[in-house]
Write a protein that holds these residues in place. Structure first.
Motif, mmCIF file in Angstrom:
data_model
loop_
_atom_site.group_PDB
_atom_site.id
_atom_site.type_symbol
_atom_site.label_atom_id
_atom_site.label_comp_id
_atom_site.label_asym_id
_atom_site.label_seq_id
_atom_site.Cartn_x
_atom_site.Cartn_y
_atom_site.Cartn_z
ATOM 1 N N ASN A 1 0.828 -1.206 0.000
ATOM 2 C CA ASN A 1 0.000 0.000 0.000
ATOM 3 C C ASN A 1 0.867 1.263 0.000
ATOM 4 O O ASN A 1 1.877 1.328 0.699
ATOM 5 C CB ASN A 1 -0.908 0.006 1.238
ATOM 6 C CG ASN A 1 -1.901 -1.146 1.212
ATOM 7 O OD1 ASN A 1 -2.666 -1.292 0.265
ATOM 8 N ND2 ASN A 1 -1.856 -1.990 2.241
ATOM 9 N N LEU A 2 0.455 2.268 -0.755
ATOM 10 C CA LEU A 2 1.233 3.498 -0.936
ATOM 11 C C LEU A 2 1.477 4.248 0.378
ATOM 12 O O LEU A 2 0.554 4.486 1.148
ATOM 13 C CB LEU A 2 0.485 4.424 -1.911
ATOM 14 C CG LEU A 2 1.210 5.686 -2.365
ATOM 15 C CD1 LEU A 2 2.450 5.348 -3.172
ATOM 16 C CD2 LEU A 2 0.270 6.571 -3.193
ATOM 17 N N ILE A 3 2.735 4.608 0.606
ATOM 18 C CA ILE A 3 3.061 5.504 1.727
ATOM 19 C C ILE A 3 3.214 6.927 1.216
ATOM 20 O O ILE A 3 2.697 7.872 1.801
ATOM 21 C CB ILE A 3 4.361 5.086 2.448
ATOM 22 C CG1 ILE A 3 4.275 3.657 2.969
ATOM 23 C CG2 ILE A 3 4.640 6.053 3.610
ATOM 24 C CD1 ILE A 3 5.557 3.179 3.656
ATOM 25 N N SER A 4 3.958 7.104 0.135
ATOM 26 C CA SER A 4 4.151 8.463 -0.373
ATOM 27 C C SER A 4 4.537 8.452 -1.841
ATOM 28 O O SER A 4 5.098 7.476 -2.349
ATOM 29 C CB SER A 4 5.226 9.181 0.443
ATOM 30 O OG SER A 4 5.276 10.557 0.093
ATOM 31 N N SER B 1 1.653 15.079 -5.334
ATOM 32 C CA SER B 1 2.266 14.381 -4.207
ATOM 33 C C SER B 1 1.207 13.849 -3.246
ATOM 34 O O SER B 1 0.098 14.385 -3.159
ATOM 35 C CB SER B 1 3.237 15.309 -3.465
ATOM 36 O OG SER B 1 3.982 14.582 -2.497
ATOM 37 N N HIS B 2 1.597 12.813 -2.536
ATOM 38 C CA HIS B 2 0.718 12.170 -1.558
ATOM 39 C C HIS B 2 1.563 11.696 -0.389
ATOM 40 O O HIS B 2 2.694 11.241 -0.568
ATOM 41 C CB HIS B 2 0.029 10.954 -2.195
ATOM 42 C CG HIS B 2 -0.497 9.961 -1.180
ATOM 43 N ND1 HIS B 2 0.270 8.918 -0.706
ATOM 44 C CD2 HIS B 2 -1.681 9.879 -0.550
ATOM 45 C CE1 HIS B 2 -0.439 8.237 0.185
ATOM 46 N NE2 HIS B 2 -1.621 8.788 0.290
ATOM 47 N N ILE B 3 1.015 11.817 0.815
ATOM 48 C CA ILE B 3 1.627 11.156 1.976
ATOM 49 C C ILE B 3 0.544 10.431 2.774
ATOM 50 O O ILE B 3 -0.600 10.859 2.852
ATOM 51 C CB ILE B 3 2.360 12.120 2.944
ATOM 52 C CG1 ILE B 3 1.379 13.086 3.623
ATOM 53 C CG2 ILE B 3 3.496 12.877 2.266
ATOM 54 C CD1 ILE B 3 1.919 13.697 4.906
ATOM 55 N N ARG B 4 0.954 9.295 3.340
ATOM 56 C CA ARG B 4 0.117 8.617 4.334
ATOM 57 C C ARG B 4 0.850 8.681 5.652
ATOM 58 O O ARG B 4 1.941 8.121 5.796
ATOM 59 C CB ARG B 4 -0.156 7.162 3.928
ATOM 60 C CG ARG B 4 -0.832 6.330 5.022
ATOM 61 C CD ARG B 4 -1.520 5.070 4.500
ATOM 62 N NE ARG B 4 -0.640 4.258 3.684
ATOM 63 C CZ ARG B 4 0.026 3.163 4.109
ATOM 64 N NH1 ARG B 4 -0.076 2.779 5.370
ATOM 65 N NH2 ARG B 4 0.797 2.490 3.293
ATOM 66 N N LEU C 1 -5.695 2.689 5.520
ATOM 67 C CA LEU C 1 -5.292 2.254 4.184
ATOM 68 C C LEU C 1 -6.336 2.637 3.130
ATOM 69 O O LEU C 1 -5.996 2.973 2.003
ATOM 70 C CB LEU C 1 -5.094 0.734 4.163
ATOM 71 C CG LEU C 1 -4.003 0.183 5.078
ATOM 72 C CD1 LEU C 1 -3.986 -1.339 5.015
ATOM 73 C CD2 LEU C 1 -2.645 0.751 4.679
ATOM 74 N N ILE D 1 -6.054 6.207 1.287
ATOM 75 C CA ILE D 1 -5.073 6.559 0.252
ATOM 76 C C ILE D 1 -5.837 6.982 -0.999
ATOM 77 O O ILE D 1 -5.666 8.094 -1.531
ATOM 78 C CB ILE D 1 -4.179 5.338 -0.092
ATOM 79 C CG1 ILE D 1 -3.412 4.857 1.136
ATOM 80 C CG2 ILE D 1 -3.233 5.682 -1.249
ATOM 81 C CD1 ILE D 1 -2.736 3.491 0.948
ATOM 82 N N GLY E 1 -2.251 -5.749 5.805
ATOM 83 C CA GLY E 1 -2.201 -4.931 4.593
ATOM 84 C C GLY E 1 -3.488 -4.969 3.796
ATOM 85 O O GLY E 1 -3.530 -4.487 2.675
#
Lengths: 134, 134, 134, 134
Positions: free
Chosen positions: B35-38, C38-41, C47, C50, D33
């Protein structure tokens, strides 16, 4: 008709073989309608193989053929090249999917295995299919 | 477990390399669950590479392999040909995705880079992965 | 035009607010073309958010409106009811997406936030948007 | 981390309850996940519930909430109305999905059940979750 108890026996046999060869796998069984009966992901098996195992089983029942054989007809220049994008990208054209037949030879489901090399996937799928009793 | 601070450090190192080679890139990091973090898109980087960078990272974690190595097994006639349509078209089979491991060698995430040639993407991904500390 | 440096400043401001209110968030910024910059988690953020954060930003730029306002027109019986399944299910009709404008009032991008209640998402998105300088 | 043995124990407990109430079910367990570990379809269970059970489990982990509770915030006019089309239509907003936690209260997976009324799905999911030991 394939029942959950059958799917579990088939999956157990495949899982046993996967342990023997030391490669964790995703293993799935579908029924006559190509619909999922059961799936397991062994500890440490690839996440990307969840979808592939299920879809190898789908493919083998959808076309009544092993995905290994289908692969041979689906390369560039072959008669079925391009089939892998049909059915919403569910058609897998590499080894690991095997049809399951009844006593009359009619296909009543399929097993799909993914998590190792093509040879490993095929070996584990065959072990699972071998536990199927008509 | 990979945290946002880790992802940012990895992305910063990749971005620095991209600037050095003069090629703006999309850079993404996913966690253990794929899963995407950044994600970042550098100024001027290709729009089509947003999806590709994120999915290269997904692919590398999904199969615990670099997308460059996966590519070598996924050409016509190879054992995994057709894998690129699995997982809802998220499997990228060209260079730029690299798994990230913990101190025990277990894969806990991945970086994906897209925006240049295969060699450039791979170079930038390696720079990012190099900033990962177990 | 919104640049990566702008997106990072906006995201940092949103992240700071998320920490203040103690709710980890997904935060995304898109550009004039509604494409992700841009993206941040944040560590511990959902989850499932996102996709939602990225799509709230998409939605706000796609229709030049906050997702909170769009929500008010998209309930059953309202003039836009059903819009949420358009654009391949990328239209988010609940709070957390805010357009970003230039000095002439033209929309040049958007921020999307997801990870808490509607009020929390909106608060964090506003903090991010507040860091945007025309 | 949730393992296959855990998933099987949870599924077995849910299956036992489904038999008690006389309603065949699809039962699925996902990991930290939100990726599928295992799924079963009991003999006679609805085909349309394969997808729903898997996605209820996905949803409960994706948002760390039961789908029953999520449902209460996702009706027309509510703060999350429209969330069901996010995440590529994988968000299920009706009862049957329950998060699974570790001894610290962190969500490490989820169970999803589909095949009967909302009350039946919830009852069976709770029985499965009850077999989870931190």
């Amino acid at each position: 008709m394939l029942k959950l108890a059958d799917a579990r026996r088939i999956i157990d046999a495949a899982e046993k073989k996967a342990k023997e060869i030391g490669q964790p796998m995703n293993i799935a069984v579908v029924d006559e309608g190509a619909n999922l009966i059961s799936h397991i992901r062994m500890d440490g098996a690839w996440l990307g193989s969840i979808n592939i195992a299920i879809n190898k089983a789908f493919t083998s029942r959808a076309f009544n053929i092993s995905t290994k054989e289908l692969a041979e007809n689906s390369q560039p220049g072959d008669q079925f090249f391009g089939i892998h994008v049909s059915n919403h990208d569910r058609v897998m054209i590499f080894a690991g999917g095997i049809p399951l037949k009844d006593s009359k030879g009619e296909v009543i489901g399929a097993i799909g295995v993914s998590g190792g090399s093509g040879v490993q996937d095929q070996t584990v799928a065959e072990a699972g299919a071998g536990a199927h009793t008509c």
